[in-house]
Design an enzyme around this catalytic site. Structure first.
Site, PDB file in Angstrom:
ATOM      1  CB  SER A 127     131.576  79.495 -11.642  1.00  0.00           C
ATOM      2  OG  SER A 127     131.923  78.657 -12.726  1.00  0.00           O
ATOM      3  CE  LYS A 163     129.478  75.792 -11.959  1.00  0.00           C
ATOM      4  NZ  LYS A 163     129.665  76.498 -13.247  1.00  0.00           N
TER       5      LYS A 163
END
Length: 219
Positions: A127, A163
């Site tokens: 990701s 993230k």
């Protein structure tokens, strides 16, 4: 302990993880093992590890991580030196006479003066690939404040995630660096369930050490 106690497939599995450890100085990830043996599920990796633990070829180490049994320690080569030798001086202006001398080593403490505040986690997933962070990389994290737009490791709802973090009136937005993944929105009413584990300051992989890019330059 006799290696004949292992089945042929278990022996191949054991040889692969020890060879990998010798080459890379870390154990392979579940994904890397699955790719090597064409396993369809990570459960196959777990079953083989459990078999090796049961037969005494592996042992449980710190944090319940597996490690090779001391009886087979000779299968894992000696670690290399603790630092990079500095062999002298080189001119960056006019040509000068070569000066060769022992100027010590570049160590982790040289590269990271605040090393006591650092820890690493191994990445599982893709990701953050557009930030240059790939599956199997080691992210370097510091127990420090995470500013808006910084990459950080977050613990939320019993799960961890790496993230880019943004704070807003509508809550916390966790943004991936891969268009195949969606943002994760954490609403204010569950903020107490969120814990930022650490601020990302770089990562390490086979190509070397990579420093974090400031958020204002990454956008």
């Amino acid at each position: 302990m006799d290696h004949a106690q292992l089945t042929r497939k278990q022996k191949e599995f054991f040889d692969y993880i020890t060879d990998y450890k010798n080459e890379h100085d870390v154990w392979p990830t579940y994904r890397e093992i699955s790719d090597e043996f064409n396993y369809k599920s990570p459960n196959s990796v777990t079953q083989n590890i459990q078999a090796l633990l049961k037969k005494g070829y592996l042992v449980k180490g710190e944090d319940d991580e597996y490690d090779i049994h001391p009886e087979f320690g000779e299968l894992i080569g000696e670690k290399k030196g603790s630092g990079i030798p500095v062999r002298g001086l080189i001119a960056a202006g006019y040509l000068q006479e070569a000066v060769e001398s022992d100027l010590g080593e570049i160590t982790l403490e040289t590269l990271f003066p605040n090393i006591d505040s650092l820890f690493a986690l191994r990445v599982s997933g893709m990701s953050m690939k557009n930030a240059g962070i790939y599956d199997g990389d080691f992210v370097l994290l510091m127990d420090s404040d995470v500013k808006d737009g910084d990459i950080g490791a977050v613990l939320y709802n019993g799960e961890t995630s790496l993230k880019r973090i943004y704070h807003g009136k509508d809550g916390l937005r966790l943004e991936p660096a891969n268009e195949e993944y969606n943002d994760i929105i954490v609403t204010p009413d569950v903020f107490e369930e969120v814990r930022i584990i650490g601020k990302y300051i770089g990562h390490v992989n086979k190509t070397g050490i990579h420093r974090a890019v400031p958020a204002r330059l990454a956008s």
